[in-house]
Design a protein around this motif. Structure first.
Motif, short mmCIF file in Angstrom:
data_model
loop_
_atom_site.label_atom_id
_atom_site.label_comp_id
_atom_site.label_asym_id
_atom_site.label_seq_id
_atom_site.Cartn_x
_atom_site.Cartn_y
_atom_site.Cartn_z
N LYS A 252 -9.20 -4.00 -6.26
CA LYS A 252 -9.40 -5.43 -6.05
C LYS A 252 -9.64 -5.73 -4.58
N ASP B 52 -4.16 -0.64 -3.97
CA ASP B 52 -5.18 0.10 -4.72
C ASP B 52 -5.62 1.36 -3.99
N SER C 194 -1.84 -6.41 -7.43
CA SER C 194 -2.72 -6.80 -6.33
C SER C 194 -1.83 -7.36 -5.23
#
Ligand SMILES: Cc1cc2nc3c(=O)[nH]c(=O)nc-3n(C[C@H](O)[C@H](O)[C@H](O)COP(=O)(O)OP(=O)(O)OC[C@H]3O[C@@H](n4cnc5c(N)ncnc54)[C@H](O)[C@@H]3O)c2cc1C
Ligand SMILES: Cc1cc2nc3c(=O)[nH]c(=O)nc-3n(C[C@H](O)[C@H](O)[C@H](O)COP(=O)(O)OP(=O)(O)OC[C@H]3O[C@@H](n4cnc5c(N)ncnc54)[C@H](O)[C@@H]3O)c2cc1C
Lengths: 320, 261
Positions: free
Chosen positions: B10, B40, B122
């Motif tokens: 993301k 990530d 996220s």
């Protein structure tokens, strides 16, 4: 009156505090119906009834312990279909959020995660969330389907509100996916005898400034004098001085106690994300410029190796 | 047989910047630099390690986001991923969790996969549920929140550290994995990696490529609505004292005054 389905987090029948808080919130929306799964499920009934559950649905099967998450989603879906609730509330643990989100997609509903408060509104429950490391507060709602909302610990008071709490066995048939992820071994976390980090009224934390695993004894002694839980920054955890399960922050636990004492912690944004909503914040740091001081109600610029033991001694003396 | 790995990454506003909401109460992406969500990077790292152990593996990095989200893909490619897919469509603006998982799942199916690797959460929405939703939608096992992961003979194994216990878990491929920031530091892209990334293919797909309609996603299609966003009032300045030998006692006095002792 509409029923509100509450997913119960318990350990062998002992209901954890965030679930009791959920019952307080659920009563604002309707009549709480609780769902308890796994070993000891039926033992939860007394505590749940005491806090407002009108019905307690229970089901036990080996699948809940032997496979990851999906069996619990299957059961929550079965309860959802049996109750047709006005809303579904789940505690915001890592697992709770996964269960809630999967249910939401299955039943065609939106999902709100990590609510910090909940009120009844004209268009359904209104959830408060905190965003961007707790620098914003938002209110949101679910616009499609039955609201599925996960709620953080310490979001509501635990209130006694005796109700029937009738125990009913729930029928559950597991989906094909239920046995997809096998749990092959489980090591329970050893109890320290201290309060649970996310539930504690006081949290005493140590960071890089503690400078060694052996020095965490100073932090623990202060915590014990105050009946507090012990937290740690990621720097302290990464250095191997304290277990990851005690990490406070974005990728650790988020805590919202009455009192948070940060010792030798600079106050990086990712740490703040997990403690900024604490009611009273205190810091001990030898650097007067440390960003943590922007948050504090009371700060001591000084060496923690001097200040913390003195504080502990003073607390112990005052307790008599 | 080649192991097809898709890593979902993301593009998020930098957490150390001054993040806030735009007028329509979506994340304001104009005022703050964006980057590959740091969590990530751990997913990319674990995918690279899994690929290294496999006879033959191919890593595709996938993002759903605006034009600039290509930066996140480039970073992942420079770390060593093989190719990238960018799902980009004006109608995606304001997509919620349910919608995001729908778009990602369609794109993963179109790309083809044996293993999906995600971050634990996220750094902007921080819901931490997209990986479980991908498993739900793809009909494959979820093996999420792993602090250790390995793949051998078509089985993914890992350690999941929960609130009350640490668990060893395993599932047969295909599966969806998410990894925590305990899984191992992510590598820095090398100069060679950065140069190589420039030549790696980045495909762009829009909603029609995924067989999705505009009203299934975006602000209009969202199943959740944000009604208000307010900046948290700054904490009023606290008392700060310098320790001159009595700091601990002064602090005790403060705590007693607040009835904590
Ligand atoms: C994606 C991501 C997720 C993260 N998640 C988290 C998280 O969940 N939790 C977290 O905490 N961090 C997290 N971090 C890390 C975070 O950015 C910081 O690196 C970390 O919080 C720093 O820890 P610290 O304050 O203990 O160390 P430092 O920043 O090094 O600060 C140490 C402080 O101790 C003080 N000090 C030193 N010696 C003494 C002494 N003798 N007496 C008093 N004070 C002293 C220093 O003045 C300094 O202010 C994350 C980072 C990323 C990128
Ligand atoms: C403060 C805030 C609160 C929000 N609250 C809600 C809410 O309660 N309900 C709701 O429906 N929506 C909510 N949203 C919107 C939601 O964050 C987005 O829809 C988002 O794209 C998916 O959720 P997440 O970012 O939290 O992902 P997470 O579930 O935290 O992400 C986990 C992993 O999924 C993958 N991933 C997630 N998004 C993408 C992407 N776009 N491209 C590639 N990989 C991705 C990554 O691997 C990531 O590490 C919120 C957004 C913000 C900023």
């Amino acid at each position: 009156m509409a029923e509100v389905l509450v997913y119960v987090d318990h350990v062998d029948g002992a209901v954890r505090k965030p679930t009791l808080e959920l019952l307080t919130l659920a009563r604002r929306l309707g009549e709480p119906v609780a769902l308890a799964l796994g070993a000891g499920a039926a033992d939860t009934a007394a505590a749940l009834a005491e806090h407002g559950a009108t019905r307690v649905l229970t089901h036990d099967a080996a699948e809940y312990a032997d496979y990851l998450v999906v069996p619990k989603v299957d059961a929550l879906q079965a309860a959802y279909e049996a109750v047709s609730p006005a809303a579904v509330l789940v505690p915001s643990s890592a697992e709770g959020k996964e269960i809630a989100a999967r249910l939401a997609v299955r039943v065609g509903s939106g999902v709100i995660t990590d609510a910090t408060d909940l009120q009844a509104g004209e268009q359904g429950p209104v959830a408060t969330q905190s965003a961007f490391a707790a620098s914003f507060t938002t209110t949101s709602r679910v616009a499609k389907g039955t609201p599925v909302i996960t709620v953080k610990p310490n979001s509501a008071p635990v209130e006694s509100a005796p109700a029937a709490g009738t125990v009913e066995a729930l029928a559950v048939s597991f989906s094909e996916q239920a046995t997809g992820t096998k749990v092959t071994a489980r090591t329970p976390r050893a109890s320290t005898g201290r309060p649970d980090l996310t539930e504690a009224a006081i949290v005493v934390s140590g960071g890089r400034g503690v400078n060694g695993a052996e020095n965490f004894g100073i932090i623990e002694a202060l915590a014990d004098s105050l009946g507090a839980a012990v937290g740690a920054s990621r720097a302290a955890v990464d250095a191997g001085w304290y277990p990851h399960s005690n990490q406070v922050g974005q990728t650790g636990k988020s805590v919202s106690p009455q009192l948070y004492i940060a010792n030798g912690i600079s106050g990086a944004i990712q740490h703040r994300a997990g403690m900024q909503t604490s009611k009273t914040i205190v810091a001990v740091n030898k650097d007067a410029e440390a960003p943590i001081f922007d948050l504090v109600d009371y700060g001591v610029v000084g060496d923690l190796f001097d200040v913390v033991p003195q504080l502990t001694e003073e607390v112990n003396t005052r307790k008599g | 047989m080649s192991l097809r790995i898709v890593v979902t990454v993301k593009y998020v506003p930098d957490a150390t910047g001054d993040r806030h909401f735009a007028e329509d109460l979506t994340v304001d992406r104009d005022d703050v630099d964006g980057l590959l969500s740091e969590l990530d990077e751990y997913a990319v790292e674990q995918a690279l390690q899994i690929a290294d152990e496999a006879d033959d593996a191919e890593i595709t990095v996938l993002t759903v986001g605006p034009e600039d989200a290509k930066d996140a893909l480039r970073k992942a490619l420079s770390m060593g991923a093989d190719k990238a897919v960018h799902v980009e469509d004006d109608d995606l603006h304001g997509t919620d969790i349910v919608g995001t998982s729908l778009v990602l799942a369609k794109a993963i199916e179109k790309a083809g996969f044996d293993l999906v690797v995600c971050g634990m959460a996220s750094t902007d929405g921080t819901a931490g549920v997209v990986p479980a939703l991908l498993a739900e939608r793809l009909g494959v096992p979820q093996v999420t929140l792993l602090s250790e992961v390995s793949v051998e003979d078509g089985v993914v194994k890992g350690r999941r550290d929960g609130d009350t216990a640490s668990e060893q878990v395993e599932a047969s491929l295909p599966a969806v994995v998410s990894v925590t920031d305990q899984s191992g530091e992510a590598r820095y892209p090398s100069f060679k990696g950065i140069m190589a990334a420039k030549k790696k293919p980045v495909e762009s797909w829009d909603l029609s490529d995924l067989g999705l309609e505009a009203d299934e996603v975006g602000l209009a299609g969202a199943w959740t609505v944000v009604d208000a966003a307010a900046e948290r009032p700054a904490r009023s300045a606290g008392t700060i004292v310098k320790d001159e030998g009595e700091g601990g006692k002064q602090l005790a006095e403060f705590l007693a005054g607040q009835k904590f002792i």
